[in-house]
Design a protein around this motif. Structure first.
Motif, PDB file in Angstrom:
ATOM      1  N   ALA A  89       0.860  -1.179   0.000  1.00  0.00           N
ATOM      2  CA  ALA A  89       0.000   0.000   0.000  1.00  0.00           C
ATOM      3  C   ALA A  89       0.895   1.227   0.000  1.00  0.00           C
ATOM      4  CB  ALA A  89      -0.910   0.016   1.224  1.00  0.00           C
ATOM      5  N   GLU A  90       0.307   2.371  -0.273  1.00  0.00           N
ATOM      6  CA  GLU A  90       1.028   3.631  -0.164  1.00  0.00           C
ATOM      7  C   GLU A  90       1.105   3.967   1.327  1.00  0.00           C
ATOM      8  OE1 GLU A  90       0.154   8.171  -1.505  1.00  0.00           O
ATOM      9  OE2 GLU A  90      -0.199   6.622  -3.019  1.00  0.00           O
ATOM     10  N   LEU A  91       2.305   3.887   1.902  1.00  0.00           N
ATOM     11  CA  LEU A  91       2.460   4.051   3.349  1.00  0.00           C
ATOM     12  C   LEU A  91       3.500   5.106   3.678  1.00  0.00           C
ATOM     13  CD1 LEU A  91       2.458   0.296   4.425  1.00  0.00           C
ATOM     14  CD2 LEU A  91       0.627   1.948   4.790  1.00  0.00           C
ATOM     15  N   ALA A  92       3.235   5.837   4.745  1.00  0.00           N
ATOM     16  CA  ALA A  92       4.157   6.868   5.227  1.00  0.00           C
ATOM     17  C   ALA A  92       4.613   6.507   6.630  1.00  0.00           C
ATOM     18  CB  ALA A  92       3.464   8.224   5.227  1.00  0.00           C
ATOM     19  N   LEU A  93       5.645   7.169   7.056  1.00  0.00           N
ATOM     20  CA  LEU A  93       6.164   7.028   8.407  1.00  0.00           C
ATOM     21  C   LEU A  93       6.373   8.444   8.922  1.00  0.00           C
ATOM     22  CD1 LEU A  93       7.075   4.775  10.335  1.00  0.00           C
ATOM     23  CD2 LEU A  93       9.368   5.044   9.413  1.00  0.00           C
ATOM     24  N   THR A  94       5.664   8.772   9.990  1.00  0.00           N
ATOM     25  CA  THR A  94       5.738  10.126  10.520  1.00  0.00           C
ATOM     26  C   THR A  94       6.231  10.106  11.960  1.00  0.00           C
ATOM     27  OG1 THR A  94       4.496  12.192  10.791  1.00  0.00           O
ATOM     28  CG2 THR A  94       3.316  10.182  11.290  1.00  0.00           C
ATOM     29  N   GLY A  95       6.879  11.177  12.350  1.00  0.00           N
ATOM     30  CA  GLY A  95       7.401  11.302  13.710  1.00  0.00           C
ATOM     31  C   GLY A  95       8.104  12.635  13.878  1.00  0.00           C
ATOM     32  N   PRO A  96       7.362  13.745  13.805  1.00  0.00           N
ATOM     33  CA  PRO A  96       8.005  15.061  13.858  1.00  0.00           C
ATOM     34  C   PRO A  96       8.843  15.283  15.125  1.00  0.00           C
ATOM     35  CG  PRO A  96       5.602  15.272  13.965  1.00  0.00           C
ATOM     36  CD  PRO A  96       5.911  13.848  13.674  1.00  0.00           C
ATOM     37  N   ASP A  97       8.404  14.779  16.258  1.00  0.00           N
ATOM     38  CA  ASP A  97       9.186  14.955  17.484  1.00  0.00           C
ATOM     39  C   ASP A  97      10.510  14.206  17.403  1.00  0.00           C
ATOM     40  OD1 ASP A  97       7.233  16.556  18.585  1.00  0.00           O
ATOM     41  OD2 ASP A  97       6.282  14.924  19.689  1.00  0.00           O
ATOM     42  N   PHE A  98      10.489  12.994  16.859  1.00  0.00           N
ATOM     43  CA  PHE A  98      11.729  12.243  16.689  1.00  0.00           C
ATOM     44  C   PHE A  98      12.664  12.960  15.715  1.00  0.00           C
ATOM     45  CE2 PHE A  98      14.205   9.194  14.132  1.00  0.00           C
ATOM     46  CZ  PHE A  98      15.049   8.727  15.125  1.00  0.00           C
ATOM     47  N   PHE A  99      12.132  13.392  14.574  1.00  0.00           N
ATOM     48  CA  PHE A  99      12.970  14.037  13.574  1.00  0.00           C
ATOM     49  C   PHE A  99      13.547  15.365  14.068  1.00  0.00           C
ATOM     50  CE2 PHE A  99      10.570  11.259  10.524  1.00  0.00           C
ATOM     51  CZ  PHE A  99      11.670  10.514  10.117  1.00  0.00           C
ATOM     52  N   ARG A 100      12.903  15.998  15.044  1.00  0.00           N
ATOM     53  CA  ARG A 100      13.458  17.216  15.641  1.00  0.00           C
ATOM     54  C   ARG A 100      14.500  16.905  16.714  1.00  0.00           C
ATOM     55  NH1 ARG A 100       7.899  18.676  15.153  1.00  0.00           N
ATOM     56  NH2 ARG A 100       7.673  20.075  13.393  1.00  0.00           N
ATOM     57  N   ALA A 101      14.567  15.661  17.160  1.00  0.00           N
ATOM     58  CA  ALA A 101      15.530  15.255  18.191  1.00  0.00           C
ATOM     59  C   ALA A 101      16.811  14.692  17.590  1.00  0.00           C
ATOM     60  CB  ALA A 101      14.893  14.225  19.121  1.00  0.00           C
ATOM     61  N   ILE A 102      16.898  14.676  16.269  1.00  0.00           N
ATOM     62  CA  ILE A 102      18.086  14.155  15.583  1.00  0.00           C
ATOM     63  C   ILE A 102      18.585  15.204  14.599  1.00  0.00           C
ATOM     64  CG2 ILE A 102      17.308  11.759  15.820  1.00  0.00           C
ATOM     65  CD1 ILE A 102      16.550  11.828  12.816  1.00  0.00           C
ATOM     66  N   TRP A 103      19.833  15.036  14.170  1.00  0.00           N
ATOM     67  CA  TRP A 103      20.377  15.835  13.080  1.00  0.00           C
ATOM     68  C   TRP A 103      20.534  14.901  11.889  1.00  0.00           C
ATOM     69  CZ3 TRP A 103      25.294  15.322  10.694  1.00  0.00           C
ATOM     70  CH2 TRP A 103      25.539  16.273   9.706  1.00  0.00           C
ATOM     71  N   VAL A 104      19.821  15.196  10.808  1.00  0.00           N
ATOM     72  CA  VAL A 104      19.847  14.345   9.617  1.00  0.00           C
ATOM     73  C   VAL A 104      21.031  14.756   8.746  1.00  0.00           C
ATOM     74  CG1 VAL A 104      18.604  13.607   7.550  1.00  0.00           C
ATOM     75  CG2 VAL A 104      17.347  14.026   9.669  1.00  0.00           C
ATOM     76  N   ASN A 105      21.948  13.812   8.521  1.00  0.00           N
ATOM     77  CA  ASN A 105      23.087  14.073   7.644  1.00  0.00           C
ATOM     78  C   ASN A 105      22.680  13.887   6.188  1.00  0.00           C
ATOM     79  OD1 ASN A 105      25.809  14.558   6.848  1.00  0.00           O
ATOM     80  ND2 ASN A 105      26.068  12.350   6.595  1.00  0.00           N
ATOM     81  N   GLU A 106      22.015  12.755   5.892  1.00  0.00           N
ATOM     82  CA  GLU A 106      21.584  12.524   4.520  1.00  0.00           C
ATOM     83  C   GLU A 106      20.467  11.494   4.454  1.00  0.00           C
ATOM     84  OE1 GLU A 106      24.919  11.102   2.244  1.00  0.00           O
ATOM     85  OE2 GLU A 106      24.854   9.125   3.148  1.00  0.00           O
ATOM     86  N   VAL A 107      19.701  11.584   3.384  1.00  0.00           N
ATOM     87  CA  VAL A 107      18.678  10.600   3.047  1.00  0.00           C
ATOM     88  C   VAL A 107      19.079  10.044   1.685  1.00  0.00           C
ATOM     89  CG1 VAL A 107      16.232  10.221   2.566  1.00  0.00           C
ATOM     90  CG2 VAL A 107      16.901  11.925   4.277  1.00  0.00           C
ATOM     91  N   VAL A 108      19.151   8.714   1.583  1.00  0.00           N
ATOM     92  CA  VAL A 108      19.551   8.085   0.324  1.00  0.00           C
ATOM     93  C   VAL A 108      18.372   7.285  -0.216  1.00  0.00           C
ATOM     94  CG1 VAL A 108      21.170   6.522  -0.811  1.00  0.00           C
ATOM     95  CG2 VAL A 108      21.946   7.932   1.109  1.00  0.00           C
ATOM     96  N   VAL A 109      17.973   7.616  -1.445  1.00  0.00           N
ATOM     97  CA  VAL A 109      16.887   6.917  -2.132  1.00  0.00           C
ATOM     98  C   VAL A 109      17.388   6.568  -3.531  1.00  0.00           C
ATOM     99  CG1 VAL A 109      14.501   7.054  -2.961  1.00  0.00           C
ATOM    100  CG2 VAL A 109      15.168   8.277  -0.873  1.00  0.00           C
ATOM    101  N   ASN A 110      17.396   5.289  -3.869  1.00  0.00           N
ATOM    102  CA  ASN A 110      17.867   4.831  -5.183  1.00  0.00           C
ATOM    103  C   ASN A 110      19.237   5.391  -5.529  1.00  0.00           C
ATOM    104  OD1 ASN A 110      15.540   3.328  -5.631  1.00  0.00           O
ATOM    105  ND2 ASN A 110      14.485   5.044  -6.583  1.00  0.00           N
ATOM    106  N   GLY A 111      20.128   5.434  -4.559  1.00  0.00           N
ATOM    107  CA  GLY A 111      21.476   5.918  -4.799  1.00  0.00           C
ATOM    108  C   GLY A 111      21.620   7.431  -4.864  1.00  0.00           C
ATOM    109  N   LEU A 112      20.521   8.147  -4.739  1.00  0.00           N
ATOM    110  CA  LEU A 112      20.556   9.608  -4.748  1.00  0.00           C
ATOM    111  C   LEU A 112      20.627  10.108  -3.310  1.00  0.00           C
ATOM    112  CD1 LEU A 112      17.738  10.217  -7.358  1.00  0.00           C
ATOM    113  CD2 LEU A 112      20.199  10.311  -7.760  1.00  0.00           C
ATOM    114  N   GLU A 113      21.605  10.964  -3.020  1.00  0.00           N
ATOM    115  CA  GLU A 113      21.773  11.496  -1.676  1.00  0.00           C
ATOM    116  C   GLU A 113      21.084  12.848  -1.558  1.00  0.00           C
ATOM    117  OE1 GLU A 113      25.945  11.617  -0.814  1.00  0.00           O
ATOM    118  OE2 GLU A 113      26.171   9.462  -1.102  1.00  0.00           O
ATOM    119  N   ILE A 114      20.269  12.976  -0.531  1.00  0.00           N
ATOM    120  CA  ILE A 114      19.545  14.211  -0.271  1.00  0.00           C
ATOM    121  C   ILE A 114      20.010  14.698   1.092  1.00  0.00           C
ATOM    122  CG2 ILE A 114      17.253  15.248   0.019  1.00  0.00           C
ATOM    123  CD1 ILE A 114      16.315  12.528  -1.498  1.00  0.00           C
ATOM    124  N   ARG A 115      20.352  15.960   1.200  1.00  0.00           N
ATOM    125  CA  ARG A 115      20.812  16.536   2.469  1.00  0.00           C
ATOM    126  C   ARG A 115      19.797  17.600   2.895  1.00  0.00           C
ATOM    127  NH1 ARG A 115      25.673  14.190   3.363  1.00  0.00           N
ATOM    128  NH2 ARG A 115      26.806  13.577   1.512  1.00  0.00           N
TER     129      ARG A 115
END
Length: 142
Positions: free
Chosen positions: A70-96
């Motif tokens: 199914a089309e599914l999401a994962l949400t957690g704004p409080d968690f994402f504010r408690a971390i520092w995201v260095n990068e997101v990698v999707v299909n070999g593409l790096e997103i900062r």
């Protein structure tokens, strides 16, 4: 003047050679990484095997796999504010990104999020609109 410039150049080359020999230092070094179990997005299946505990200041790689049921999401704004995201990698593409609030899979695929756990506390990641305990995972940063 030439001896001073030559001395500085030799000092700099020695410093660069030492950095190459020992590798990177600091928060993103290999010695500062922790293990995190993978997360799965699938209709009716648990996101994770149980609660997850992380250590503040360590680097983690969150691997998220969606089976395309199914089309599914994962949400957690409080968690994402408690971390520092260095990068997101999707299909070999790096997103900062500057930050995240949620991620979504329209079809089967994998995503990796490299981050540093920062703010201690207990947080949750969940599939939005779901009410089942298996459709959420509790993450504690110590």
């Amino acid at each position: 003047m030439k001896p001073i410039v030559l001395g500085l150049a030799l000092s700099l080359s020695a410093s660069l050679a030492a950095a190459h020999e020992y590798g990177f230092a600091g928060i993103l070094s290999n010695g500062n990484s922790g293990e995190m179990p993978g997360l799965t997005l699938s209709v009716g299946a648990p996101i994770a095997d149980g609660p997850i505990t992380l250590e503040s200041g360590k680097v983690y790689e969150m691997e998220i796999t969606a089976d395309g049921s199914a089309e599914l999401a994962l949400t957690g704004p409080d968690f994402f504010r408690a971390i520092w995201v260095n990068e997101v990698v999707v299909n070999g593409l790096e997103i900062r990104p500057f930050g995240l609030e949620s991620v979504e899979f329209d079809e089967a695929g994998e995503m990796e999020i490299e981050f540093v756990a920062i703010k201690p506390g207990t947080y949750e990641l969940k599939i939005p609109g779901s009410t089942g305990d298996t459709q959420r995972v509790e993450i504690t940063i110590r």
